[in-house]
Scaffold this motif. Sequence first.
Motif, PDB file in Angstrom:
ATOM      1  N   ALA A  33       0.874  -1.186   0.000  1.00 51.92           N
ATOM      2  CA  ALA A  33       0.000   0.000   0.000  1.00 51.92           C
ATOM      3  C   ALA A  33       0.904   1.227   0.000  1.00 51.92           C
ATOM      4  N   ALA A  34       0.821   2.024  -1.058  1.00 51.93           N
ATOM      5  CA  ALA A  34       1.677   3.223  -1.175  1.00 51.93           C
ATOM      6  C   ALA A  34       1.063   4.141  -2.226  1.00 51.93           C
ATOM      7  N   PRO A  35       1.308   5.436  -2.122  1.00 47.76           N
ATOM      8  CA  PRO A  35       0.746   6.370  -3.099  1.00 47.76           C
ATOM      9  C   PRO A  35       1.530   6.337  -4.411  1.00 47.76           C
ATOM     10  N   PRO A  36       0.908   6.805  -5.504  1.00 44.33           N
ATOM     11  CA  PRO A  36       1.598   6.783  -6.809  1.00 44.33           C
ATOM     12  C   PRO A  36       2.912   7.548  -6.792  1.00 44.33           C
ATOM     13  N   GLU A  37       3.027   8.549  -5.888  1.00 43.58           N
ATOM     14  CA  GLU A  37       4.271   9.348  -5.831  1.00 43.58           C
ATOM     15  C   GLU A  37       5.467   8.502  -5.369  1.00 43.58           C
ATOM     16  N   ALA A  38       5.189   7.305  -4.872  1.00 46.88           N
ATOM     17  CA  ALA A  38       6.287   6.444  -4.421  1.00 46.88           C
ATOM     18  C   ALA A  38       7.112   5.910  -5.598  1.00 46.88           C
ATOM     19  N   ARG A  39       6.573   6.017  -6.815  1.00 50.75           N
ATOM     20  CA  ARG A  39       7.293   5.511  -7.992  1.00 50.75           C
ATOM     21  C   ARG A  39       8.716   6.095  -8.044  1.00 50.75           C
ATOM     22  N   GLY A  40       9.671   5.205  -8.227  1.00 46.96           N
ATOM     23  CA  GLY A  40      11.066   5.651  -8.320  1.00 46.96           C
ATOM     24  C   GLY A  40      11.754   5.770  -6.976  1.00 46.96           C
ATOM     25  N   ARG A  41      11.017   5.519  -5.882  1.00 46.56           N
ATOM     26  CA  ARG A  41      11.641   5.609  -4.558  1.00 46.56           C
ATOM     27  C   ARG A  41      11.861   4.217  -3.978  1.00 46.56           C
ATOM     28  N   ILE A  42      12.805   4.163  -3.026  1.00 40.96           N
ATOM     29  CA  ILE A  42      13.104   2.891  -2.362  1.00 40.96           C
ATOM     30  C   ILE A  42      12.675   3.006  -0.906  1.00 40.96           C
ATOM     31  N   ALA A  43      11.968   2.001  -0.418  1.00 43.32           N
ATOM     32  CA  ALA A  43      11.544   2.008   0.988  1.00 43.32           C
ATOM     33  C   ALA A  43      11.808   0.643   1.599  1.00 43.32           C
ATOM     34  N   THR A  44      11.909   0.624   2.928  1.00 44.60           N
ATOM     35  CA  THR A  44      12.016  -0.650   3.633  1.00 44.60           C
ATOM     36  C   THR A  44      10.605  -1.217   3.782  1.00 44.60           C
ATOM     37  N   VAL A  45      10.470  -2.477   3.426  1.00 46.06           N
ATOM     38  CA  VAL A  45       9.157  -3.124   3.475  1.00 46.06           C
ATOM     39  C   VAL A  45       9.295  -4.420   4.270  1.00 46.06           C
ATOM     40  N   ARG A  46       8.365  -4.626   5.217  1.00 44.56           N
ATOM     41  CA  ARG A  46       8.341  -5.899   5.930  1.00 44.56           C
ATOM     42  C   ARG A  46       7.401  -6.838   5.165  1.00 44.56           C
ATOM     43  N   ILE A  47       7.934  -7.993   4.765  1.00 39.74           N
ATOM     44  CA  ILE A  47       7.136  -8.935   3.977  1.00 39.74           C
ATOM     45  C   ILE A  47       6.164  -9.668   4.903  1.00 39.74           C
ATOM     46  N   ALA A  48       4.869  -9.637   4.484  1.00 40.52           N
ATOM     47  CA  ALA A  48       3.834 -10.245   5.320  1.00 40.52           C
ATOM     48  C   ALA A  48       3.297 -11.543   4.720  1.00 40.52           C
ATOM     49  N   ALA A  49       3.364 -11.663   3.377  1.00 34.40           N
ATOM     50  CA  ALA A  49       2.773 -12.849   2.754  1.00 34.40           C
ATOM     51  C   ALA A  49       3.450 -13.152   1.433  1.00 34.40           C
ATOM     52  N   SER A  50       3.392 -14.430   1.050  1.00 31.22           N
ATOM     53  CA  SER A  50       3.969 -14.862  -0.222  1.00 31.22           C
ATOM     54  C   SER A  50       2.878 -15.474  -1.085  1.00 31.22           C
ATOM     55  N   GLY A  51       2.668 -14.923  -2.272  1.00 31.49           N
ATOM     56  CA  GLY A  51       1.677 -15.467  -3.214  1.00 31.49           C
ATOM     57  C   GLY A  51       2.381 -16.295  -4.271  1.00 31.49           C
ATOM     58  N   PRO A  52       1.633 -16.733  -5.320  1.00 31.05           N
ATOM     59  CA  PRO A  52       2.238 -17.611  -6.329  1.00 31.05           C
ATOM     60  C   PRO A  52       3.452 -16.972  -7.025  1.00 31.05           C
ATOM     61  N   ASN A  53       3.343 -15.696  -7.403  1.00 30.63           N
ATOM     62  CA  ASN A  53       4.452 -15.083  -8.135  1.00 30.63           C
ATOM     63  C   ASN A  53       4.955 -13.791  -7.535  1.00 30.63           C
ATOM     64  N   SER A  54       4.443 -13.440  -6.370  1.00 29.60           N
ATOM     65  CA  SER A  54       4.878 -12.169  -5.788  1.00 29.60           C
ATOM     66  C   SER A  54       4.692 -12.199  -4.277  1.00 29.60           C
ATOM     67  N   LEU A  55       5.231 -11.159  -3.639  1.00 27.13           N
ATOM     68  CA  LEU A  55       5.136 -11.018  -2.184  1.00 27.13           C
ATOM     69  C   LEU A  55       4.261  -9.809  -1.879  1.00 27.13           C
ATOM     70  N   ALA A  56       3.796  -9.725  -0.627  1.00 25.94           N
ATOM     71  CA  ALA A  56       3.057  -8.542  -0.192  1.00 25.94           C
ATOM     72  C   ALA A  56       3.621  -8.112   1.152  1.00 25.94           C
ATOM     73  N   GLY A  57       3.615  -6.797   1.416  1.00 26.76           N
ATOM     74  CA  GLY A  57       4.150  -6.324   2.691  1.00 26.76           C
ATOM     75  C   GLY A  57       3.753  -4.897   2.991  1.00 26.76           C
ATOM     76  N   GLN A  58       4.287  -4.372   4.108  1.00 29.66           N
ATOM     77  CA  GLN A  58       3.989  -2.995   4.505  1.00 29.66           C
ATOM     78  C   GLN A  58       5.288  -2.193   4.620  1.00 29.66           C
ATOM     79  N   VAL A  59       5.156  -0.920   4.247  1.00 26.51           N
ATOM     80  CA  VAL A  59       6.298  -0.006   4.355  1.00 26.51           C
ATOM     81  C   VAL A  59       6.586   0.231   5.832  1.00 26.51           C
ATOM     82  N   THR A  60       7.866   0.100   6.227  1.00 23.15           N
ATOM     83  CA  THR A  60       8.209   0.356   7.632  1.00 23.15           C
ATOM     84  C   THR A  60       9.154   1.545   7.785  1.00 23.15           C
ATOM     85  N   SER A  61       9.578   2.128   6.652  1.00 25.82           N
ATOM     86  CA  SER A  61      10.416   3.334   6.743  1.00 25.82           C
ATOM     87  C   SER A  61       9.643   4.470   6.088  1.00 25.82           C
ATOM     88  N   PRO A  62       9.866   5.719   6.534  1.00 28.54           N
ATOM     89  CA  PRO A  62       9.180   6.814   5.852  1.00 28.54           C
ATOM     90  C   PRO A  62       9.594   6.836   4.380  1.00 28.54           C
TER      91      PRO A  62
END
Length: 460
Positions: free
Chosen positions: A429-458
């Motif tokens: 979950a992140a706004p479109p302005e996040a494009r091109g930026r790097i953030a720390t993300v904690r991985i919460a789940a693993s799907g068939p071809n990708s992962l999902a997580g939450q941003v933990t750094s500003p």
Amino acid sequence: MDGDIQHRQIEGGETEDRAEVKKLFIKTYGCQMNVYDSERMAEAMGAEGYVLTDTADEADMVLLNTCHIREKASEKLYSDLGRLRPLKTAKPDLKIGVAGCVAQAEGEEILRRMPLVDLVVGPQSYHRLPAMAKAAEAGEKTVDTDFPAEDKFDHLPERRPATRAPTAFLAVQEGCDKFCAFCVVPYTRGSEVSRPVDRVLREARALVERGVREITLLGQNVNAYHGAAADGVWGLGRLVRDLARIEGLERIRYTTSHPNDMAPDLIAAHAEEPKLMPYLHLPVQSGSDRILKAMARKHSAEHYLRLVERIRAARPDMVLSGDFIVGFPGETEADFEATLALIRAVDYGMAYSFKYSARPGTPAAEKPPVPADVADDRLQRLQALLGAQQKACQQGMVGREVQVLFEKPGREPGQMVGKSDYLHAVHVAAPPEARGRIATVRIAASGPNSLAGQVTSPLW
Ligand code: SAH
Ligand code: SF4
Ligand code: F3S
């Protein structure tokens, strides 16, 4: 590595001051080098007044950038040309070009088999494409599959200063001198050529100025890179270290590597250079020494396993990826078991596997094939093992913090997708302005071809 990639994301050329805008549709098959080449061809044609369109129906010119690696890949060209026939009948002014590795391998034969084609251009001749397109507009058919002495990249336009996606490919090396017994690449791409260091650095800086944060260096044997510089010849390790000094460039990757060209300096760069990402595509093809010899790979399974150990000693969290061929002529059940054993020993995070396809002109094509049902069965077993390893690697990321470079909006509203250091796609979950930026993300789940997580750094 091969599949259809529709080209949509390339911006058009500087056409505002031109009266006539012509539309170009490019379809890209095959490897990342073809993706890169399509982008450079679009830029070259942009300077001639062509803008990209994403449907063939609207186009004034259709360019098929082809792959010859396996029979199925090559045959796609002819089925796609067949599908274009009604369009060409309805729009006789439509020009059709064939580029890439089938163009190189088959040349004039393509014109004979498919008279609707207007031009055939091999991978070393793309700088001649604008002139060939003009000839086509004047009703003349041309074929160019030379290996010219000049560097095609010197004759292609500089990369344009518009903003673009945060990740980019950059070709640093082309061609292959290895001549694996099954492979057409040395014939379609020619012998190994490295671009000079200053050209690579200049192109990298231009990309970073356009907003690129991650560059993947490309070559058919990228780690055989030996580029001329003012103070001698640089290997890939030194090139990576120098690229890492470009401010604004956050990540460096390279592909595809050959096990015999993993120089100690390049391995050391993985330990010392934090911008060099911990993911390495290092194809081995088989785990059987008998088959490796028949394939003319010039390394043993043991050599590869020891190399993997050295790489992991330098970068313990390295995720490895590979390519495998099953059903190579003469492969026995014991040879295949040796491949499974090597896969278990390495533990891949990702891999591509193929059924052997006999290619015209290659030494292996002369040998009696393994029965199709045997090869099918082996491919299934191989893919089951590789699939389980891929799943375990993804699962192992759950609970961990990774760095994600956001690339584009996700499927759900309010979501962005990016790649982790380990090249896993991650939905966050992140706004479109996040494009091109790097953030720390904690991985919460693993799907068939990708992962999902939450941003933990500003984010900023
Ligand atoms: N330069 C890269 C590979 C290019 S081709 C390298 O050396 O790794 C990508 C992959 O296609 C190869 O690694 C191999 O696994 C597969 N491949 C090549 N020729 C093939 C053939 N004739 N049949 C089946 N797979 C093939
Ligand atoms: Fe093909 Fe072998 Fe060269 Fe890779 S190293 S491109 S598989 S000949
Ligand atoms: Fe295919 Fe040519 Fe790449 S044969 S894999 S497009 S180098």
